[in-house]
Design a protein around this motif. Structure first.
Motif, PDB file in Angstrom:
ATOM      1  N   ASN A 180       0.859  -1.188   0.000  1.00  0.00           N
ATOM      2  CA  ASN A 180       0.000   0.000   0.000  1.00  0.00           C
ATOM      3  C   ASN A 180       0.889   1.229   0.000  1.00  0.00           C
ATOM      4  O   ASN A 180       1.633   1.471   0.954  1.00  0.00           O
ATOM      5  CB  ASN A 180      -0.899   0.015   1.246  1.00  0.00           C
ATOM      6  CG  ASN A 180      -1.963  -1.063   1.150  1.00  0.00           C
ATOM      7  OD1 ASN A 180      -2.591  -1.241   0.107  1.00  0.00           O
ATOM      8  ND2 ASN A 180      -2.147  -1.803   2.226  1.00  0.00           N
ATOM      9  N   LYS A 182       1.151   4.874   0.514  1.00  0.00           N
ATOM     10  CA  LYS A 182       0.284   5.831   1.219  1.00  0.00           C
ATOM     11  C   LYS A 182       0.666   7.288   0.947  1.00  0.00           C
ATOM     12  O   LYS A 182      -0.201   8.149   0.901  1.00  0.00           O
ATOM     13  CB  LYS A 182       0.334   5.564   2.722  1.00  0.00           C
ATOM     14  CG  LYS A 182      -0.335   4.227   3.071  1.00  0.00           C
ATOM     15  CD  LYS A 182      -0.243   3.914   4.538  1.00  0.00           C
ATOM     16  CE  LYS A 182      -1.112   2.748   4.926  1.00  0.00           C
ATOM     17  NZ  LYS A 182      -2.549   3.031   4.906  1.00  0.00           N
ATOM     18  N   ARG A 183       1.941   7.554   0.826  1.00  0.00           N
ATOM     19  CA  ARG A 183       2.427   8.914   0.541  1.00  0.00           C
ATOM     20  C   ARG A 183       3.589   8.786  -0.433  1.00  0.00           C
ATOM     21  O   ARG A 183       4.390   7.844  -0.318  1.00  0.00           O
ATOM     22  CB  ARG A 183       2.967   9.593   1.807  1.00  0.00           C
ATOM     23  CG  ARG A 183       1.913   9.943   2.837  1.00  0.00           C
ATOM     24  CD  ARG A 183       1.181  11.248   2.474  1.00  0.00           C
ATOM     25  NE  ARG A 183       0.152  11.555   3.444  1.00  0.00           N
ATOM     26  CZ  ARG A 183      -1.086  11.039   3.420  1.00  0.00           C
ATOM     27  NH1 ARG A 183      -1.429  10.187   2.478  1.00  0.00           N
ATOM     28  NH2 ARG A 183      -1.960  11.389   4.336  1.00  0.00           N
ATOM     29  N   ASN A 210       7.064  -1.622   7.172  1.00  0.00           N
ATOM     30  CA  ASN A 210       6.558  -0.278   6.890  1.00  0.00           C
ATOM     31  C   ASN A 210       7.730   0.599   6.477  1.00  0.00           C
ATOM     32  O   ASN A 210       8.887   0.319   6.820  1.00  0.00           O
ATOM     33  CB  ASN A 210       5.783   0.307   8.081  1.00  0.00           C
ATOM     34  CG  ASN A 210       6.642   0.412   9.319  1.00  0.00           C
ATOM     35  OD1 ASN A 210       7.643   1.131   9.333  1.00  0.00           O
ATOM     36  ND2 ASN A 210       6.265  -0.323  10.363  1.00  0.00           N
ATOM     37  N   SER A 221       4.694   3.800   3.123  1.00  0.00           N
ATOM     38  CA  SER A 221       4.136   2.538   2.585  1.00  0.00           C
ATOM     39  C   SER A 221       4.056   1.496   3.681  1.00  0.00           C
ATOM     40  O   SER A 221       4.809   1.544   4.661  1.00  0.00           O
ATOM     41  CB  SER A 221       5.020   1.952   1.481  1.00  0.00           C
ATOM     42  OG  SER A 221       5.223   2.845   0.443  1.00  0.00           O
TER      43      SER A 221
END
Ligand SMILES: CCCCCCCC(=O)SCCNC(=O)CCNC(=O)[C@H](O)C(C)(C)COP(=O)(O)OP(=O)(O)OC[C@H]1O[C@@H](n2cnc3c(N)ncnc32)[C@H](O)[C@@H]1OP(=O)(O)O
Length: 237
Positions: A180, A182-183, A210, A221
């Motif tokens: 994922n 995320k930014r 992470n 992420s």
């Protein structure tokens, strides 16, 4: 940010002229054989500071080197090529000896280490064996751009794969990677990838990680991975 990248590039090219014996970029169209022409190049440990490392990366590196002093953490060396034993483990499993791959493989190298200092993947991994976790310090250079000014997601995925893989040990293959984003990660910035082994089930290793900024305020992420220990009884080709 882009300006600082350009400045970084300028100093990298200046350094390139000064440093003796630095391996050349494959884009210099040198014969690949030349990259491995000396034992020195093959066995150089790339997970050590070089002049392209930012202050953040050097500071974090020094902090983790201190943690290594009592033996709880270790710095993992990183080479352009796998050891002969590791290579044999994989080639026995995956390659058909009839295809005569030896010559092609003699030129192979880990692609994250194929860039000149500072231009691509600058990273070092520290491992805590008791806690079954690793910390990867990663600075993605200007040749890893995706959207202008930002790190390419594929470059991030590559580092996540390597960071998760470093928690495993032995001959394993990535079976599944789930990320994922995320930014977006600014190009040339330093990120910290915290990875851990969550579960071991037979040959299956379940891992997660992470990716955060150095100040830990930004979560870039999160990812999970499934790695499978290769079964020496099986051939996959
Ligand atoms: C430090 C440096 C780190 C470097 C990291 C870089 C790693 C890589 O880039 S590897 C390259 C990318 N990955 C690949 O090319 C892998 C391609 N896939 C394969 O070769 C095979 O599918 C392989 C080896 C993963 C598994 O094959 P094989 O050994 O025959 O296992 P197989 O018997 O099918 O499955 C074993 C178990 O895993 C499970 N499994 C296998 N694949 C998956 C999957 N994608 N998702 C979920 N479960 C899976 C099976 O269901 C089975 O489970 P169970 O034992 O409970 O029945």
């Amino acid at each position: 940010m882009l300006r600082s990248c350009t400045a970084g590039l300028r100093s990298i090219w200046a350094l390139r002229g000064r440093r003796e014996g630095a391996p050349r970029l494959s884009t210099d169209l040198q014969p690949a054989r030349r990259l491995f022409s000396t034992e020195k190049v093959i066995h150089k440990d790339w997970a050590l500071p070089n002049p392209s490392w930012s202050k953040d990366l050097k500071l974090l590196f020094d902090q983790f080197m201190k943690k290594c002093e009592d033996g709880s953490w270790e710095r993992l060396p990183s080479y352009k090529r796998r050891s002969t034993q590791e290579s044999e483990d994989f080639t026995t499993y995956f390659l058909d000896p009839k295809l005569g791959e030896e010559e092609r493989l003699s030129q192979a190298q880990l692609f994250t280490r194929g860039f000149e200092d500072g231009l691509g993947f600058e990273y070092v991994i520290f491992k805590n064996n008791d806690e079954k976790r690793t910390v990867c310090l990663f600075q993605g250079g200007p040749y890893l751009q995706g959207v202008p000014g930002l790190l390419h997601g594929g470059a991030m995925a590559t580092m996540i794969d390597i960071a998760l893989g470093s928690c495993t040990g032995g001959a394993v293959m990535t079976a599944n990677l789930n990320i994922n984003f995320k930014r977006p990660v600014p190009l040339c910035s330093v990120v910290v990838i915290n990875s851990q082994l969550d579960k071991l089930e037979g040959r299956k290793l379940f891992l997660s990680c992470n990716v955060r900024s150095v100040d830990e305020k930004t979560l870039y992420s999160e990812a999970t991975g499934l790695f499978i220990k290769v079964d020496p009884e099986k051939r996959s080709t």
